[in-house]
Design an enzyme around this catalytic site. Sequence first.
Site: not given
Ligand code: NAD
Ligand code: KPL
Length: 306
Positions: A12, A14, A38, A134, A185, A253
């Site tokens: 996904g 991250l 996939r 994405r 956080k 988010s």
């Molecule tokens: P996302 O939904 O974009 O990606 C998650 C991926 O994991 C998806 O592609 C999903 O299909 C895959 N997945 C789930 N179960 C699976 C399995 N059993 N086998 C294989 N793949 C599997 O999520 P994200 O935005 O990348 O977030 C991931 C974590 O990072 C979350 O906890 C989120 O809160 C945290 N996070 C995200 C961001 C951001 O900017 N996206 C920033 C900080 C923290």
């Molecule tokens: O991390 C965030 C989110 O949107 O998940 C911020 C921007 C800090 C707001 O809580």
Amino acid sequence: MNSVCWHVLGAGSLGSLWATRLARAGLPVRLILRDKARLTAYNAQAGLAFNEKGQRQTFAIPAQTLSADEPIQRLLVACKAYDAERAVAAVAHRLTATADVLLLQNGLGSQDAVAARIPEARCIFVSSTEGAYRDEDWSVMFAGQGSNWLGDTQHDAAPAWLDELKQAGIPHQWTADIAERLWRKLALNCAINPLTVLHQCRNGGLQAHAEQVTALCAELAHVLQRCGQSGAAEGLLDQVQQVIAATAGNYSSMYQDVAQGRRTEIRYLLGHVCATAAAIDCAAPKLNQLRLRLIEHLNARGLPSD
Ligand code: NAD
Ligand code: KPL
């Protein structure tokens, strides 16, 4: 010496952000995808694309499914908090006896659940303030500079492979107190995200609800102090106000998840604070009420509330 392969579970936002930067640095990376469908879809592409500042680069990172038989020495778990435990359980038998497992999940609760499933592995918790999304399947947009705090609640020493993150240009810092980072956080997310959903506003819109934000921060700080996380409580309101001002034009988010009909991580954010407060007999009426209002809001939209 050959570098250890980075297995990235979850392609996904991250997961792709990490995988493409590691691959760009010439480090060995494998994507672990959910199933054959996939994998077939991915293999029909040229690889995984990384987009930053208008530049796009594609990396032909090899992929496999959860059921491949290659042993895993280093695993980056990059799925949502509610998927992490099940995803790791599906590859647990592939972990070597000395495996390192990095957990990128936001909030708290999922990391301990994963660690309990794989007691032999070294679990490293990561708190990320980077932003990515994405723009299409198999393509990630780097949307926000930040950093990654890494730490291990069982061992203080930083792993030698942190140098590989430096090599890959992945900003990071090792901390001896990752729990404090994650709690801080979590508190920030609890003070901002649910209110943006309920008031249907951007982060900056909360400036019109300053009293509510202030009262919530006071209660969050009280729960943090009572559960042994005084460091995470320090200056919480100031930090929340700074983040609201700095991200005034953004949607949180959680707001975006709800708006796009996606499941939220409520259980690992507000749910975790409320459960912690209850476990230590700490009154948290505002947080509990906020959680119930959020659950009602999610239920009304047919979204899971756990
Ligand atoms: P996302 O939904 O974009 O990606 C998650 C991926 O994991 C998806 O592609 C999903 O299909 C895959 N997945 C789930 N179960 C699976 C399995 N059993 N086998 C294989 N793949 C599997 O999520 P994200 O935005 O990348 O977030 C991931 C974590 O990072 C979350 O906890 C989120 O809160 C945290 N996070 C995200 C961001 C951001 O900017 N996206 C920033 C900080 C923290
Ligand atoms: O991390 C965030 C989110 O949107 O998940 C911020 C921007 C800090 C707001 O809580």
